[in-house]
Design a protein around this motif. Structure first.
Motif, PDB file in Angstrom:
ATOM      1  N   ASP A  34      12.924  -7.103  -1.300  1.00 15.02           N
ATOM      2  CA  ASP A  34      11.473  -7.025  -1.531  1.00 15.02           C
ATOM      3  C   ASP A  34      10.756  -8.114  -0.730  1.00 15.02           C
ATOM      4  OD1 ASP A  34      11.409  -9.440  -2.961  1.00 15.02           O
ATOM      5  OD2 ASP A  34      11.581  -8.460  -4.914  1.00 15.02           O
ATOM      6  N   PRO A  35       9.407  -8.123  -0.717  1.00 15.98           N
ATOM      7  CA  PRO A  35       8.682  -9.114   0.101  1.00 15.98           C
ATOM      8  C   PRO A  35       9.001 -10.567  -0.279  1.00 15.98           C
ATOM      9  CG  PRO A  35       7.216  -7.314  -0.504  1.00 15.98           C
ATOM     10  CD  PRO A  35       8.493  -7.089  -1.271  1.00 15.98           C
ATOM     11  N   ASP A  36       9.552 -10.798  -1.482  1.00 14.62           N
ATOM     12  CA  ASP A  36       9.953 -12.156  -1.857  1.00 14.62           C
ATOM     13  C   ASP A  36      11.415 -12.431  -1.511  1.00 14.62           C
ATOM     14  OD1 ASP A  36       7.491 -12.816  -2.810  1.00 14.62           O
ATOM     15  OD2 ASP A  36       7.967 -12.499  -4.937  1.00 14.62           O
ATOM     16  N   GLY A  37      12.093 -11.442  -0.933  1.00 14.24           N
ATOM     17  CA  GLY A  37      13.477 -11.656  -0.503  1.00 14.24           C
ATOM     18  C   GLY A  37      14.535 -11.253  -1.518  1.00 14.24           C
ATOM     19  N   ALA A  38      14.126 -10.732  -2.677  1.00 17.47           N
ATOM     20  CA  ALA A  38      15.111 -10.335  -3.700  1.00 17.47           C
ATOM     21  C   ALA A  38      15.586  -8.909  -3.424  1.00 17.47           C
ATOM     22  CB  ALA A  38      14.483 -10.419  -5.091  1.00 17.47           C
ATOM     23  N   PRO A  39      16.896  -8.638  -3.641  1.00 12.51           N
ATOM     24  CA  PRO A  39      17.383  -7.280  -3.392  1.00 12.51           C
ATOM     25  C   PRO A  39      16.726  -6.267  -4.323  1.00 12.51           C
ATOM     26  CG  PRO A  39      19.109  -8.683  -4.373  1.00 12.51           C
ATOM     27  CD  PRO A  39      17.927  -9.568  -4.106  1.00 12.51           C
ATOM     28  N   LEU A  40      16.434  -5.083  -3.811  1.00 10.33           N
ATOM     29  CA  LEU A  40      15.840  -4.042  -4.665  1.00 10.33           C
ATOM     30  C   LEU A  40      16.868  -3.600  -5.706  1.00 10.33           C
ATOM     31  CD1 LEU A  40      13.740  -1.716  -2.323  1.00 10.33           C
ATOM     32  CD2 LEU A  40      13.321  -4.058  -3.099  1.00 10.33           C
ATOM     33  N   TYR A  41      16.383  -3.140  -6.842  1.00 12.22           N
ATOM     34  CA  TYR A  41      17.278  -2.719  -7.925  1.00 12.22           C
ATOM     35  C   TYR A  41      17.984  -1.424  -7.519  1.00 12.22           C
ATOM     36  CZ  TYR A  41      18.984  -1.808 -12.605  1.00 12.22           C
ATOM     37  OH  TYR A  41      19.795  -1.589 -13.689  1.00 12.22           O
ATOM     38  N   PRO A  42      19.315  -1.404  -7.651  1.00 11.54           N
ATOM     39  CA  PRO A  42      20.056  -0.203  -7.225  1.00 11.54           C
ATOM     40  C   PRO A  42      19.711   1.037  -8.055  1.00 11.54           C
ATOM     41  CG  PRO A  42      21.533  -2.093  -7.534  1.00 11.54           C
ATOM     42  CD  PRO A  42      20.198  -2.502  -8.063  1.00 11.54           C
ATOM     43  N   GLY A  43      19.379   0.863  -9.328  1.00 15.09           N
ATOM     44  CA  GLY A  43      18.876   1.991 -10.124  1.00 15.09           C
ATOM     45  C   GLY A  43      19.843   3.123 -10.414  1.00 15.09           C
ATOM     46  N   PRO A  44      21.075   2.808 -10.841  1.00 16.00           N
ATOM     47  CA  PRO A  44      21.989   3.913 -11.160  1.00 16.00           C
ATOM     48  C   PRO A  44      21.458   4.784 -12.294  1.00 16.00           C
ATOM     49  CG  PRO A  44      22.874   1.802 -11.977  1.00 16.00           C
ATOM     50  CD  PRO A  44      21.667   1.483 -11.134  1.00 16.00           C
ATOM     51  N   GLU A  45      20.575   4.210 -13.147  1.00 16.36           N
ATOM     52  CA  GLU A  45      20.080   4.943 -14.326  1.00 16.36           C
ATOM     53  C   GLU A  45      18.965   5.925 -13.970  1.00 16.36           C
ATOM     54  OE1 GLU A  45      19.652   1.692 -13.798  1.00 16.36           O
ATOM     55  OE2 GLU A  45      20.826   0.525 -15.225  1.00 16.36           O
ATOM     56  N   ARG A  46      18.425   5.770 -12.751  1.00 16.40           N
ATOM     57  CA  ARG A  46      17.245   6.562 -12.359  1.00 16.40           C
ATOM     58  C   ARG A  46      17.496   8.061 -12.494  1.00 16.40           C
ATOM     59  NH1 ARG A  46      17.042   5.079  -7.078  1.00 16.40           N
ATOM     60  NH2 ARG A  46      16.523   2.941  -7.582  1.00 16.40           N
ATOM     61  N   THR A  47      18.710   8.456 -12.196  1.00 18.21           N
ATOM     62  CA  THR A  47      18.989   9.901 -12.162  1.00 18.21           C
ATOM     63  C   THR A  47      19.554  10.415 -13.489  1.00 18.21           C
ATOM     64  OG1 THR A  47      21.136   9.337 -11.224  1.00 18.21           O
ATOM     65  CG2 THR A  47      19.396   9.990  -9.674  1.00 18.21           C
ATOM     66  N   TRP A  48      19.715   9.541 -14.472  1.00 13.56           N
ATOM     67  CA  TRP A  48      20.190  10.019 -15.775  1.00 13.56           C
ATOM     68  C   TRP A  48      19.162  10.989 -16.349  1.00 13.56           C
ATOM     69  CZ3 TRP A  48      21.777   4.865 -18.690  1.00 13.56           C
ATOM     70  CH2 TRP A  48      22.836   4.283 -17.996  1.00 13.56           C
ATOM     71  N   ASP A  49      19.651  11.958 -17.149  1.00 19.05           N
ATOM     72  CA  ASP A  49      18.663  12.831 -17.793  1.00 19.05           C
ATOM     73  C   ASP A  49      18.124  12.130 -19.052  1.00 19.05           C
ATOM     74  OD1 ASP A  49      20.427  13.278 -19.918  1.00 19.05           O
ATOM     75  OD2 ASP A  49      21.254  15.094 -18.995  1.00 19.05           O
ATOM     76  N   ALA A  50      17.085  12.734 -19.639  1.00 14.62           N
ATOM     77  CA  ALA A  50      16.371  12.080 -20.740  1.00 14.62           C
ATOM     78  C   ALA A  50      17.328  11.741 -21.884  1.00 14.62           C
ATOM     79  CB  ALA A  50      15.250  12.984 -21.226  1.00 14.62           C
ATOM     80  N   ARG A  51      18.282  12.636 -22.140  1.00 18.33           N
ATOM     81  CA  ARG A  51      19.192  12.409 -23.266  1.00 18.33           C
ATOM     82  C   ARG A  51      20.116  11.214 -23.000  1.00 18.33           C
ATOM     83  NH1 ARG A  51      23.114  16.743 -25.659  1.00 18.33           N
ATOM     84  NH2 ARG A  51      24.320  15.267 -26.903  1.00 18.33           N
ATOM     85  N   GLN A  52      20.620  11.133 -21.773  1.00 19.51           N
ATOM     86  CA  GLN A  52      21.488   9.993 -21.427  1.00 19.51           C
ATOM     87  C   GLN A  52      20.734   8.670 -21.601  1.00 19.51           C
ATOM     88  OE1 GLN A  52      22.668  11.507 -17.506  1.00 19.51           O
ATOM     89  NE2 GLN A  52      24.510  10.245 -17.700  1.00 19.51           N
ATOM     90  N   LYS A  53      19.471   8.673 -21.167  1.00 20.90           N
ATOM     91  CA  LYS A  53      18.661   7.449 -21.274  1.00 20.90           C
ATOM     92  C   LYS A  53      18.464   7.085 -22.746  1.00 20.90           C
ATOM     93  CE  LYS A  53      16.188   8.228 -16.973  1.00 20.90           C
ATOM     94  NZ  LYS A  53      15.054   8.890 -16.378  1.00 20.90           N
ATOM     95  N   GLU A  54      18.098   8.097 -23.546  1.00 21.91           N
ATOM     96  CA  GLU A  54      17.869   7.851 -24.985  1.00 21.91           C
ATOM     97  C   GLU A  54      19.120   7.309 -25.652  1.00 21.91           C
ATOM     98  OE1 GLU A  54      16.423  11.348 -27.119  1.00 21.91           O
ATOM     99  OE2 GLU A  54      14.799  11.389 -25.632  1.00 21.91           O
ATOM    100  N   GLU A  55      20.263   7.919 -25.329  1.00 16.68           N
ATOM    101  CA  GLU A  55      21.512   7.479 -25.960  1.00 16.68           C
ATOM    102  C   GLU A  55      21.872   6.057 -25.543  1.00 16.68           C
ATOM    103  OE1 GLU A  55      23.504  11.895 -26.571  1.00 16.68           O
ATOM    104  OE2 GLU A  55      24.399  10.521 -25.095  1.00 16.68           O
ATOM    105  N   ALA A  56      21.654   5.761 -24.280  1.00 19.89           N
ATOM    106  CA  ALA A  56      21.984   4.409 -23.796  1.00 19.89           C
ATOM    107  C   ALA A  56      21.082   3.371 -24.468  1.00 19.89           C
ATOM    108  CB  ALA A  56      21.829   4.351 -22.278  1.00 19.89           C
ATOM    109  N   VAL A  57      19.801   3.715 -24.649  1.00 15.43           N
ATOM    110  CA  VAL A  57      18.867   2.791 -25.292  1.00 15.43           C
ATOM    111  C   VAL A  57      19.249   2.605 -26.763  1.00 15.43           C
ATOM    112  CG1 VAL A  57      16.471   2.598 -26.118  1.00 15.43           C
ATOM    113  CG2 VAL A  57      16.929   3.139 -23.731  1.00 15.43           C
ATOM    114  N   ALA A  58      19.580   3.708 -27.452  1.00 14.16           N
ATOM    115  CA  ALA A  58      19.945   3.615 -28.872  1.00 14.16           C
ATOM    116  C   ALA A  58      21.195   2.755 -29.026  1.00 14.16           C
ATOM    117  CB  ALA A  58      20.165   5.016 -29.442  1.00 14.16           C
ATOM    118  N   ALA A  59      22.189   2.956 -28.146  1.00  9.90           N
ATOM    119  CA  ALA A  59      23.428   2.178 -28.236  1.00  9.90           C
ATOM    120  C   ALA A  59      23.149   0.702 -27.953  1.00  9.90           C
ATOM    121  CB  ALA A  59      24.451   2.729 -27.243  1.00  9.90           C
ATOM    122  N   ALA A  60      22.313   0.446 -26.967  1.00  4.78           N
ATOM    123  CA  ALA A  60      22.005  -0.948 -26.619  1.00  4.78           C
ATOM    124  C   ALA A  60      21.230  -1.613 -27.762  1.00  4.78           C
ATOM    125  CB  ALA A  60      21.199  -1.000 -25.326  1.00  4.78           C
TER     126      ALA A  60
END
Ligand code: GLU
Length: 306
Positions: free
Chosen positions: A128-154
Motif C-alpha cells: 500500500d502507499p505506506d509500504g505495508a503488504p496488501l491483505y491476501p484475503g483468503p476469506e474473500r471468496t468464502w460463501d456467506a455460510r462459511q463466513k458466518e460459521e467462521a465468525v461464530a466459531a471465533a
C-alpha cells in the motif's frame, strides 16, 4: 455535496493522544485555526483515541496544555472517539448489510509469512502507499455460510479477527470516478518537493487493498472513525499533513458507500527533523512540551512555521 452557503465552514484538528505533539502537529493546529478564523468558521478538536492500548490520559492532558500554550481555543465539547464506538459500529453494520466487508483471520505474522514465501520464490507482492503488504484475503471468496460459521466459531473461542472492506467489490459499486477537491500540495518523491495539487485529485482506494474497518483490539479503525466523525461533526474542511494525502482515497470511498458529504481537503507540508525525516512522536526533543521548556515562545513557533 456542496456546502451550504448559510452555514459557517467547520474545521477540525484531530490528534491522537498516543504521544507528545510536535511541530508538525503545531502546524496543523495553527493552519486549521487560521483558516477557520479567516473564513469566519468553527474550529473543533477531536481526540482520536480508538487505540486504547497506546492512548493515555497524560498524553491527552499534554495536548490541552500544548494547544493552550499555542493560544488556540476549540469549541466544547471535545469529541473523544472512544466514547462513540456505537457510531462506527452502525456504519460497519451498513457495510456488512451490503456484503462489502468480510471477516479476516490472518494474523500480522501470517500475512508476513505469506508475502515472504511469495517473494522467496521470486514473486512480488503489492504494497500500500505506506509500504505495508496488501491483505491476501483468503476469506474473500468464502460463501456467506462459511463466513458466518467462521465468525461464530471465533466468537465462541475468543479467536481474534478483523472486519475488512472487500475493496474490489466496494469499488465496483461506485459508478462514477472517485475524486476529491484538494487545495494543498501533493507529496512527490518525498515530502520536501511538493507539487501543487490544487484541483480535483483522482482517488485510487484500490492501492490500499482490503483495509481494516474494525480490529480485534478496537471496534473501529482510523479510516472508518475519521470518515464517520467528519460527517457527524459537519466538517467541511479537512486540513492535515501530507502523510494522510493518499489515505483520502479510502475516506472518499467510504463517504460514497455510506452516503456522507464530501469535505474539501488541504494537505500541508510535513515538518522534517535535522535528519530529513518526518518528526515522530517518539522523539521527545522535538515535542512541543520540550520546546516550551527550552524557552521557545508560542510566537517563535508561529514565526518558525507560518
Ligand atoms: N489522528 C490522526 C493523527 O494524529 C489525524 C487524522 C486526520 O487528521 O485525519 O495523525
Amino acid at each position: 455535496m456542496p456546502n451550504s452557503p448559510l452555514k459557517p465552514p467547520v474545521y477540525r484538528f484531530a490528534p491522537s493522544p498516543n504521544g507528545a505533539l510536535h511541530l508538525g502537529h503545531a502546524l496543523s493546529a495553527l493552519l486549521n485555526a487560521d483558516f477557520a478564523s479567516a473564513a469566519g468558521g468553527r474550529l473543533l478538536l477531536r481526540l482520536e483515541d480508538i487505540d486504547r492500548a497506546r492512548c493515555r490520559p497524560e498524553f491527552e492532558q499534554a495536548i490541552f496544555t500544548d494547544l493552550a500554550w499555542l493560544g488556540l481555543t476549540f469549541e466544547e465539547p471535545v469529541r473523544r472517539q472512544s466514547e462513540h464506538f456505537s457510531d462506527y459500529e452502525a456504519a460497519l453494520d451498513r457495510l456488512k448489510a451490503r456484503g462489502l466487508v468480510y471477516p479476516a483471520f490472518l494474523t500480522r505474522g501470517e500475512i508476513r509469512a505469506h508475502v515472504a514465501a511469495i517473494e522467496a520464490g521470486g514473486g512480488t507482492w503489492p504494497r500500500d502507499p505506506d509500504g505495508a503488504p496488501l491483505y491476501p484475503g483468503p476469506e474473500r471468496t468464502w460463501d456467506a455460510r462459511q463466513k458466518e460459521e467462521a465468525v461464530a466459531a471465533a466468537d465462541a473461542t475468543g479467536r481474534p479477527y478483523a472486519w475488512r472492506l472487500d475493496m474490489g467489490k466496494a469499488c465496483g459499486t461506485v459508478d462514477r470516478p472517485l475524486t476529491w477537491r484538494e487545495t494543498g500540495a501533493r507529496p512527490q518523491g518525498g515530502t520536501d518537493n511538493p507539487e501543487s495539487a490544487a484541483g480535483a485529485i483522482t482517488a485510487r482506494p484500490e492501492a490500499w487493498g482490503d483495509v481494516i474497518l474494525s480490529r480485534p483490539d478496537a471496534p473501529s479503525s482510523y479510516h472508518l472513525s475519521v470518515t464517520v466523525d467528519d460527517a457527524l461533526q459537519g466538517v467541511t474542511h479537512v486540513v492535515r499533513g501530507q502523510d494522510l494525502f493518499h489515505a483520502t482515497a479510502v475516506h472518499r470511498l467510504l463517504q460514497t458507500l455510506l452516503d456522507l458529504p464530501e469535505p474539501l481537503y488541504h494537505h500541508h507540508r510535513l515538518i522534517l527533523g535535522p535528519d530529513g525525516r518526518k518528526l515522530s512522536k517518539s522523539r521527545r526533543d522535538t515535542g512541543l512540551g520540550a520546546l516550551r521548556e527550552s524557552g521557545l515562545s508560542a510566537a517563535h513557533v508561529r514565526a518558525l512555521l507560518l
